[in-house]
Design a protein around this motif. Structure first.
Motif, PDB file in Angstrom:
ATOM      1  N   VAL A  96    -110.295  39.203   2.017  1.00 46.84           N
ATOM      2  CA  VAL A  96    -108.959  38.137   2.121  1.00 46.84           C
ATOM      3  C   VAL A  96    -107.978  38.790   3.404  1.00 46.84           C
ATOM      4  O   VAL A  96    -107.773  37.970   4.104  1.00 46.84           O
ATOM      5  CB  VAL A  96    -108.739  37.900   1.361  1.00 46.84           C
ATOM      6  CG1 VAL A  96    -106.708  37.160   1.077  1.00 46.84           C
ATOM      7  CG2 VAL A  96    -109.745  36.653   0.918  1.00 46.84           C
ATOM      8  N   ASP A  97    -107.455  40.401   2.897  1.00 46.76           N
ATOM      9  CA  ASP A  97    -107.020  40.975   4.317  1.00 46.76           C
ATOM     10  C   ASP A  97    -106.974  40.891   5.770  1.00 46.76           C
ATOM     11  O   ASP A  97    -106.327  41.000   5.918  1.00 46.76           O
ATOM     12  CB  ASP A  97    -106.944  42.449   3.226  1.00 46.76           C
ATOM     13  CG  ASP A  97    -105.452  43.566   3.634  1.00 46.76           C
ATOM     14  OD1 ASP A  97    -104.323  42.623   3.954  1.00 46.76           O
ATOM     15  OD2 ASP A  97    -106.005  43.957   4.138  1.00 46.76           O
ATOM     16  N   VAL A  98    -108.740  41.716   5.684  1.00 49.71           N
ATOM     17  CA  VAL A  98    -108.629  41.562   6.764  1.00 49.71           C
ATOM     18  C   VAL A  98    -108.683  40.494   7.963  1.00 49.71           C
ATOM     19  O   VAL A  98    -108.524  40.755   9.171  1.00 49.71           O
ATOM     20  CB  VAL A  98    -110.508  42.424   7.179  1.00 49.71           C
ATOM     21  CG1 VAL A  98    -110.407  41.584   8.319  1.00 49.71           C
ATOM     22  CG2 VAL A  98    -110.743  43.428   6.727  1.00 49.71           C
ATOM     23  N   GLY A  99    -108.829  39.601   6.967  1.00 48.65           N
ATOM     24  CA  GLY A  99    -109.309  37.852   8.003  1.00 48.65           C
ATOM     25  C   GLY A  99    -107.671  37.742   8.207  1.00 48.65           C
ATOM     26  O   GLY A  99    -107.524  37.050   9.593  1.00 48.65           O
ATOM     27  N   VAL A 100    -106.761  37.745   7.269  1.00 48.21           N
ATOM     28  CA  VAL A 100    -105.162  37.288   7.491  1.00 48.21           C
ATOM     29  C   VAL A 100    -104.647  38.143   8.495  1.00 48.21           C
ATOM     30  O   VAL A 100    -103.947  37.410   9.736  1.00 48.21           O
ATOM     31  CB  VAL A 100    -104.945  37.089   6.257  1.00 48.21           C
ATOM     32  CG1 VAL A 100    -102.979  37.187   6.212  1.00 48.21           C
ATOM     33  CG2 VAL A 100    -105.395  36.362   5.124  1.00 48.21           C
ATOM     34  N   LYS A 101    -104.767  39.334   8.609  1.00 48.08           N
ATOM     35  CA  LYS A 101    -104.180  40.134   9.787  1.00 48.08           C
ATOM     36  C   LYS A 101    -104.462  40.238  11.004  1.00 48.08           C
ATOM     37  O   LYS A 101    -104.394  40.590  11.824  1.00 48.08           O
ATOM     38  CB  LYS A 101    -104.741  41.514   9.064  1.00 48.08           C
ATOM     39  CG  LYS A 101    -103.677  42.058   7.795  1.00 48.08           C
ATOM     40  CD  LYS A 101    -103.992  43.473   7.946  1.00 48.08           C
ATOM     41  CE  LYS A 101    -102.902  44.576   6.558  1.00 48.08           C
ATOM     42  NZ  LYS A 101    -103.149  45.943   6.042  1.00 48.08           N
ATOM     43  N   PHE A 102    -106.000  39.141  11.342  1.00 48.24           N
ATOM     44  CA  PHE A 102    -106.381  39.177  12.821  1.00 48.24           C
ATOM     45  C   PHE A 102    -105.676  37.914  13.131  1.00 48.24           C
ATOM     46  O   PHE A 102    -106.080  38.373  14.055  1.00 48.24           O
ATOM     47  CB  PHE A 102    -108.143  39.199  12.556  1.00 48.24           C
ATOM     48  CG  PHE A 102    -108.666  39.047  13.492  1.00 48.24           C
ATOM     49  CD1 PHE A 102    -108.702  39.492  14.427  1.00 48.24           C
ATOM     50  CD2 PHE A 102    -109.146  37.487  13.968  1.00 48.24           C
ATOM     51  CE1 PHE A 102    -109.714  38.990  16.000  1.00 48.24           C
ATOM     52  CE2 PHE A 102    -110.183  37.171  15.118  1.00 48.24           C
ATOM     53  CZ  PHE A 102    -109.701  38.114  16.176  1.00 48.24           C
ATOM     54  N   ILE A 103    -105.903  36.874  12.189  1.00 46.48           N
ATOM     55  CA  ILE A 103    -105.145  35.585  13.041  1.00 46.48           C
ATOM     56  C   ILE A 103    -104.017  36.266  13.420  1.00 46.48           C
ATOM     57  O   ILE A 103    -103.170  36.750  12.901  1.00 46.48           O
ATOM     58  CB  ILE A 103    -104.695  34.557  11.606  1.00 46.48           C
ATOM     59  CG1 ILE A 103    -106.589  34.678  11.181  1.00 46.48           C
ATOM     60  CG2 ILE A 103    -104.319  33.595  12.300  1.00 46.48           C
ATOM     61  CD1 ILE A 103    -107.729  34.299  12.087  1.00 46.48           C
TER      62      ILE A 103
END
Length: 495
Positions: A201-208
């Protein structure tokens, strides 16, 4: 030299003609930064987005402006009146999500958040109905949230008033509410699967909305062949889908869906009924189920956990407001009373503080993008079919024309002169229109029960030598606080 000079002159003339042609074609579009060849107006966003990047653009070009990402027009909308005009007054025209290159690469036209048309309507409706069946707004689900809140209180208590970082503890508690709803069980903080889910979740949110995400949307044919965070984001997404598949297989093996106890059970049962009826237009299949589970985790864990982290930070920085909340709770309830969500009506100041926290510390940098389904005029500007729409919800929550002290933590924004709670139409932390967050009620219940449980048990204090916790945000899809520590001092031992 003469021929070369002539060719250069012709090329320059052609570029000028193309540029003038673009200006003429786009003359009725909203104003915005100069659109350069290849990159469009992306230069105006800079290498890294900051909290005020979009606000600065609005101040220069107005509350409806156009930023070109390559050849794709992105219409950014700021302030309450403009956002209301787009999301509410033209709700159907701006009801779809963009099918952008990154969305297509992920195969993300399924589930709830990024799907459209018939698929979106069916999946969203099923999620809303199923949440009610699972007890949303009833004592059953509240009891689960209360149990997680009590677990969190006990975890805080083990620190014995010493500095602690609440981030992972809060994420675990909130995630377990989603796990209970979706899978029918919870995870311990040490569970490796849970840790991978949180990291995903953290990786996905930071990428957007990172620079790599913007570059992918502009140059997907190049980015597909280059290493970078976009590759990690895709891998993480697949990992989360794999976990959803494993949980679904376990449910199928147990045949528990004939007596459904969680979202997966209800979905599998609904699939079986649709297959028996041979519904031709049904979108209920396992792929959509996996994507719905992913959406629950992204939307249901990160946003609520981040809201709670901001709430604890703000109350630690404002002990006077924290003390008023504690006093109101103590004055209204006995120590043995178990607070439920209906009790929020008896706590107007506490309700105002929660609303003010969500107003001042908006979780999303902007609302999730929409796509215009047909040419339409808004405030005199042409919004072309296919344009992406970025509704800046944060600008609504900080709109100086709507709030007395927009940059301050001021619960009086939601109170009248007699101390009664006042609802505000410009309070839009969950979005507006047909795409308003379907998990809004669950998030409200969680924030209230978690926060009141913690404040009844502890006084939140700054660690020794710390004057203030950082109020600025880490910018990504969400605006999250920098890591911090506070001291959760039990009320019985606080001075």
């Amino acid at each position: 030299m003469g021929i070369r000079a002539l060719l250069i002159a012709v090329l320059v003339a052609l570029l000028i003609l193309v540029f003038l042609g673009q200006l003429w074609t786009r003359r009725h579009y909203p104003p915005g930064p100069l659109s350069l060849p290849i990159i469009g107006g992306a230069w105006r966003l800079g290498i890294k987005l900051h909290e005020d990047t979009l606000i600065k653009i609005a101040k220069q070009y107005g509350n409806i402006c156009c930023v070109w990402l390559g050849h794709q027009p992105v219409i950014a909308v700021f302030g309450f009146q403009a956002v209301k005009e787009v999301l509410i007054n033209h709700a159907e025209v701006f009801s779809e999500r963009p099918s952008s290159p990154f969305v297509k690469a992920l195969g993300r036209e399924k589930g709830i958040i990024l799907s459209n048309s018939h698929t979106w309507k069916q999946q969203r409706q099923f999620a809303v109905v199923t949440l009610r069946k699972l007890g949303l707004g009833k004592k059953g689900m509240e009891h689960q949230i209360q149990e997680e809140a009590q677990q969190l209180v006990e975890t805080f208590a083990r620190a014995k008033g010493q500095p602690l970082d609440p981030s992972l503890l809060i994420t675990n508690a909130v995630s377990n509410v989603i796990c209970a709803v979706t899978f029918g069980h919870r995870f311990s903080l040490q569970d490796e699967t849970f840790q991978k889910l949180v990291e995903g979740v953290d990786v996905g949110v930071k990428f957007i909305f990172s620079i790599f995400h913007i570059l992918y949307e502009m140059f997907p044919w190049i980015m597909n062949h280059l290493p970078g965070p976009h590759k990690k984001a895709m891998t993480t997404f697949e990992l989360m889908l794999s976990f959803a598949k494993e949980e679904t297989e376990e449910h199928k093996e147990q045949q528990s869906f004939h007596e459904p106890r969680d979202f997966i059970d209800f979905y599998l049962l609904h699939m079986e009924k649709n297959q028996r009826r041979n519904e031709p237009n049904s979108t209920y299949d396992e792929e959509n189920l996996f994507h719905c589970i992913h959406d629950f985790f992204i939307a249901g864990t990160e946003t609520t956990a981040t809201s709670l982290r901001w709430a604890l930070l703000l109350l630690t920085n404002h002990p006077d407001i924290q003390d008023k909340v504690y006093k109101e709770i103590e004055d209204v309830f006995s120590s043995s009373h178990s607070i439920c969500y209906q009790d929020i009506r008896k706590l107007p100041y506490t309700k105002a503080v929660i609303h003010e926290m969500q107003r001042l510390k908006s979780i999303l940098l902007v609302g999730l993008p929409r796509q215009c389904t047909k040419d339409v005029k808004v405030n005199g500007y042409l919004i072309p079919k296919g344009a992406y729409i970025l509704p800046d919800l944060r600008s609504v929550l900080l709109d100086p024309e709507r709030w007395e002290t927009p940059e301050e933590f001021n619960p009086n924004h939601f109170l009248d002169k007699d101390g009664h709670f006042v609802a505000r139409e410009e309070f839009l932390p969950f979005g507006a229109g047909v795409r308003v967050c379907p998990g809004e009620q669950l998030a409200r219940i969680e924030i209230f029960i978690f926060l009141t449980s913690l404040l009844r048990a502890f006084r939140l204090q700054l660690p020794e030598g710390v004057n203030k916790l950082r109020p600025d945000a880490i910018v990504g899809l969400t605006l999250s606080p920098h890591p911090y520590k506070f001291c959760a001092v039990p009320h019985c031992s606080s001075s």
